[in-house]
Every structure is written in C-alpha cells, then in structure tokens.
Write a protein that holds these residues in place. Structure first.
Motif, PDB file in Angstrom:
ATOM      1  N   GLU A 124     -17.108  -4.263   3.045  1.00  0.00           N
ATOM      2  CA  GLU A 124     -16.543  -3.704   1.814  1.00  0.00           C
ATOM      3  C   GLU A 124     -15.136  -3.165   2.076  1.00  0.00           C
ATOM      4  N   GLN A 125     -14.206  -3.476   1.173  1.00  0.00           N
ATOM      5  CA  GLN A 125     -12.829  -3.018   1.329  1.00  0.00           C
ATOM      6  C   GLN A 125     -12.394  -2.286   0.065  1.00  0.00           C
ATOM      7  N   GLU A 165       0.836  -1.208   0.000  1.00  0.00           N
ATOM      8  CA  GLU A 165       0.000   0.000   0.000  1.00  0.00           C
ATOM      9  C   GLU A 165       0.871   1.258   0.000  1.00  0.00           C
ATOM     10  N   ILE A 166       1.919   1.244   0.790  1.00  0.00           N
ATOM     11  CA  ILE A 166       2.797   2.409   0.890  1.00  0.00           C
ATOM     12  C   ILE A 166       3.472   2.663  -0.468  1.00  0.00           C
ATOM     13  N   SER A 167       3.940   1.594  -1.104  1.00  0.00           N
ATOM     14  CA  SER A 167       4.612   1.731  -2.401  1.00  0.00           C
ATOM     15  C   SER A 167       3.656   2.250  -3.466  1.00  0.00           C
ATOM     16  N   ALA A 168       2.387   1.782  -3.404  1.00  0.00           N
ATOM     17  CA  ALA A 168       1.403   2.184  -4.416  1.00  0.00           C
ATOM     18  C   ALA A 168       0.738   3.519  -4.093  1.00  0.00           C
ATOM     19  N   GLY A 169       0.993   4.048  -2.888  1.00  0.00           N
ATOM     20  CA  GLY A 169       0.385   5.327  -2.500  1.00  0.00           C
ATOM     21  C   GLY A 169      -1.102   5.217  -2.246  1.00  0.00           C
ATOM     22  N   VAL A 170      -1.532   4.051  -1.747  1.00  0.00           N
ATOM     23  CA  VAL A 170      -2.950   3.843  -1.456  1.00  0.00           C
ATOM     24  C   VAL A 170      -3.118   3.396  -0.013  1.00  0.00           C
ATOM     25  N   VAL A 171      -4.383   3.350   0.415  1.00  0.00           N
ATOM     26  CA  VAL A 171      -4.751   2.922   1.758  1.00  0.00           C
ATOM     27  C   VAL A 171      -5.810   1.836   1.636  1.00  0.00           C
ATOM     28  N   ALA A 172      -5.578   0.706   2.255  1.00  0.00           N
ATOM     29  CA  ALA A 172      -6.590  -0.357   2.275  1.00  0.00           C
ATOM     30  C   ALA A 172      -7.514  -0.110   3.462  1.00  0.00           C
ATOM     31  N   CYS A 173      -8.797   0.110   3.185  1.00  0.00           N
ATOM     32  CA  CYS A 173      -9.764   0.481   4.234  1.00  0.00           C
ATOM     33  C   CYS A 173     -10.973  -0.438   4.180  1.00  0.00           C
ATOM     34  N   LYS A 174     -11.294  -1.040   5.324  1.00  0.00           N
ATOM     35  CA  LYS A 174     -12.423  -1.956   5.405  1.00  0.00           C
ATOM     36  C   LYS A 174     -13.548  -1.342   6.219  1.00  0.00           C
ATOM     37  N   ASP A 175     -14.762  -1.366   5.667  1.00  0.00           N
ATOM     38  CA  ASP A 175     -15.979  -0.975   6.385  1.00  0.00           C
ATOM     39  C   ASP A 175     -16.402  -2.179   7.216  1.00  0.00           C
ATOM     40  N   MET A 176     -16.339  -2.062   8.540  1.00  0.00           N
ATOM     41  CA  MET A 176     -16.594  -3.206   9.415  1.00  0.00           C
ATOM     42  C   MET A 176     -18.050  -3.644   9.403  1.00  0.00           C
ATOM     43  N   ALA A 177     -18.950  -2.752   9.022  1.00  0.00           N
ATOM     44  CA  ALA A 177     -20.372  -3.102   9.004  1.00  0.00           C
ATOM     45  C   ALA A 177     -20.739  -3.877   7.749  1.00  0.00           C
TER      46      ALA A 177
END
Length: 451
Positions: free
Chosen positions: A423-424, A408-420
């Motif tokens: 969805e990621q 993620e750091i190399s690609a300049g993105v953030v992996a974010c998961k909606d716990m409800a």
C-alpha cells in the motif's frame, strides 16, 4: 603478508544483525522487568586482578578461568557476575544504601570444553538483593514473582519455578546422622531424574556407605510429591527432631504464603525437595526454573539465598538472595527449537528515505522530523539503481520506504510505501508519521518467544 582466513573461535557466539536484534530485545525486556522491582543497573570490569577474582578459587574454577600476565600484573577474565559483585559491595560498602538491589547483564568467560549449547564466552543476566547484617525473608518470597514476570514478558507460559530450602535438606540429613555426607548425598540425589531412584539408592549405599535403611528414608523423603499443600503437610509431619529443619520449613512456608499476593499462579510453581543448588554457597531458599516442554534444556534460571556474599573481602556480614539466567545458552536453545518469534521486526530502521532530487535538504529535514517523533529513519543516498534501493530495504526488513521527489516537495506531501502490504499513500508529513507509528505499534505486538 598472507591474508588470514576469518574465523570465530570455538565456544564464542557471533550473531548476524537480525538475531542480534532478537537478543537485544530479550535484554530490553529483562532490564524493564528488573527495573519494575527497584533493581539498579550495575556494570563491573571484565578483567580483575587474579588474587581478587580467585579469593575463593580452587577446583574447577581455576581450571576453567582465562588467566594472563600483562607486565607484572596477574589478571583474569571474570567467570561469573557474583564474585565481581562481592568485590564491588565490599569495596563500596560505605557508599551503598542497603538493601542493595542490582541487576547486571554482562559477558563472562569459562575455558571449558565447547559443545552444543555450551559457550566459553556468554551473557549472564543476574539480579541480587544484598542486606547489611540481615535480610528479610520477604525478598526470598519475591524472587519467584520476578522470575514469573520475566518469563511471562518474554512470551513463555509453560514453565515451572521449582523451590526448596537448603536448611530443610541439611536438617533432614543431620537427623539421620549424615551431616558429614550431606554434600555427597545431595550431588547424588541431583541425578534422580536422569538415573532413577534405584540407581541413586545403589550409589548412596555402595559409594558413600549410607545404610540401606537411611538410603530408603532419603529416597522416600526427596520423592515427596503432590501439590504445595501436600508437600508442606508431609514436611510438617517431620517437624521437631532438628532445629535447622524446622527453621527451613518456616522459611519455605513464608515464601509460599506470599506467592499469590505477588501474582505467581499455582501452575507455575512447585516445591521440589531434590533441588539443592551450589552446595558450598546457598544456605536458604533455592530456585530452579524449567521449561515444561523442553526438560532436556535443564534449568534456565536458578539461584537462591546465601548468608555471606563477600566473606573473602570483608568482615561485614552481607547476606543476599539472587538468581541468574544463562542468557546466551537460553537464546541458542530457543533458536534451535524455533521458539524465537520471526514476525517481530528486526530491521535497523523503521523507514528508508529515498531522495529523488539533487538537493537533499528536504529529505534531511524529513529524516530529522521522523527521528524527533521517535521513528528510526535512514537516508539512502548511494548511487544505486532504484530497484537495488528497494531490494536493500526488503533484505533488511525495513517496513516503510519514503520516496521524496520534486512533485512531493512541491505538493507538501510524502509518498510512503508499506513494504509488507504494498500500500502506498501520499499524505503530509504529520499524517505519514502517524500512519507509520500506528503500523509499527501493530507490528511490535506479540512476544519475542513463542511456544
């Protein structure tokens, strides 16, 4: 030394984190609502000199007060927020601008018998408007609007603000020649809903030597029903014999006249001639607010007009009008009735960041960026298994979890998961923040109380 078994004293409320957040949300709504009407926040000491706090004293007050010695000092815990306000205004009179409008949410202490819904330490939420010598009747007309907006903002719809005027009652009893028994009569009449008119009439005649004719007259008067206009018309028909009665009626009509402009719907307001409130304190308009579906709770917000707030501390005439919400008791009853909305977020953070690298610089920078954008972010850097970290977020109800690894750091993105929803997404930090804030806005829609 033997270990002590941890316990909370009887009559003292201690909340777990989630309900504490619900309580805090209610307080936030109260502060925001009161501020809309120009009230300034005030805080006064929990501990006062006993001679100051008990200047009025006597009766149940001295029996219930928490009083103690510290060296040579005789000290007491405050038992309400009104007496400290009176001291405050008298002490700082020359530094205040009148009318002085304050709100205060604070703990008070009463050593009464703890029982269901009754506490020895509890929050009160008060507002008061204090005048210097005089105070416009418009302030008394505005109070129902503040009550209405406050309870509406909390999510309540089925409540009613019951209003009366003490001058009407005092004048009526004076016209019957019962001024010396007015206090006893009002205390008896206050039991009307619980014991019924026949029992009230019996007590009046047998215990207080009120003549049967006068007792019937009293029952007929306080039972005056119908809508606002019907009650005012019935009162108008009694105008004339007593000047105090007439003055109270004029004040009541003024309060009613401005209710519509203040935004109070007719269904949330009614005139009730049984309402008297503190017999040795209130002198004009008085208020009680009840939840229509839970009459057993009693008044959840009450107060009224008084002529001299600080008479025990100063010669200056300081009239005022105010209301008080017994916040701890209300919160307890709402929880007991299942009326606190469980769907509103109570988590301590909006996002839990799980760094997946030894170098934590990127995770720390992301947490800082989230906080700069108003998103509550928590870093989880403990040496725990991945499953335990996810379980941590789930138990606390944290709505989003961010995974930040080398990819993620190399690609300049953030992996974010909606716990409800599960969805990621993998988006850049700005887009992730936008997604999180939009989701939080949707989650926070709704009222803290549901009927």
């Amino acid at each position: 030394m033997a270990k002590q078994t941890p316990r909370t004293l009887s009559g003292f409320m201690e909340l777990l984190p989630a309900p504490q957040r619900q309580m805090e949300r209610i307080m936030e709504i109260l502060r925001e609502t009161y501020s809309l009407y120009g009230f300034t926040p005030l805080d006064t000491p929990v501990i006062e000199s006993s001679e100051v706090l008990l200047a009025k004293g006597g009766g149940e007050t001295e029996k219930q007060i928490y009083r103690f010695q510290k060296g040579d000092a005789d000290l007491s815990l405050r038992f309400d927020l009104t007496v400290p306000l009176a001291k405050y205004v008298a002490l700082h009179y020359s530094d205040l601008t009148f009318p002085f409008r304050r709100f205060q949410i604070g703990k008070v202490y009463r050593g009464e018998r703890a029982q269901r819904g009754r506490f020895r330490e509890f929050y009160q939420a008060d507002i008061d408007v204090i005048g210097d010598g005089k105070l416009s009747i418009l302030n008394e007309a505005e109070i129902p609007a503040i009550i209405y907006r406050t309870f509406s903002a909390l999510g309540l719809k089925r409540f009613r603000i019951r209003v009366n005027n003490r001058k009407i009652l005092n004048g009526f009893y004076a016209s019957l020649g019962l001024s010396d028994k007015a206090g006893d009569i009002m205390r008896t009449v206050d039991k009307l809903e619980k014991i019924g008119p026949e029992k009230v009439q019996t007590i009046l005649t047998e215990d207080f030597a009120v003549s049967p004719e006068a007792a019937r007259e009293i029952i007929g008067f306080i039972s005056t029903g119908g809508g606002t206009e019907e009650v005012l018309s019935a009162l108008e028909s009694r105008r004339g014999p007593n000047e105090t009665f007439d003055q109270g009626l004029d004040e009541l009509k003024t309060v009613v006249r401005y209710l519509g402009a203040f935004g109070v719907p007719a269904e949330n307001f009614n005139l009730d001639l049984t309402i008297a409130r503190g017999l040795d304190y209130y002198t004009g308009t008085v208020y009680e607010t009840v939840l229509l579906d839970h009459p057993e709770i009693g008044s959840v917000c009450s107060g009224g007009r008084y002529d001299n707030l600080a008479e025990y501390y100063t010669e200056k005439q300081l009239p005022g009008v105010g209301i008080s919400i017994g916040l701890t008791r209300l919160f307890y009853v709402l929880g007991e009735q299942g009326m606190l909305n469980p769907e509103l977020p109570t988590a301590p953070a909006d996002v839990l960041i799980l760094p997946m690298t030894e170098d934590l610089s990127a995770a720390i920078a992301l947490a800082t960026q989230l906080r700069d954008n108003g998103v509550r972010a928590q870093l989880h850097c403990e040496e725990k298994k991945f499953k335990q970290k996810i379980s941590y977020a789930d138990k606390l109800g944290i709505p989003y979890v961010i995974f930040l690894g080398e990819d993620e750091i190399s690609a300049g993105v953030v992996a974010c998961k909606d716990m409800a929803t599960g969805e990621q997404t993998k988006l850049d930090a700005g887009a992730t923040i936008y997604r999180i804030k939009a989701g939080l806005d949707a989650r926070n829609k709704g009222f803290v109380i549901r009927e």
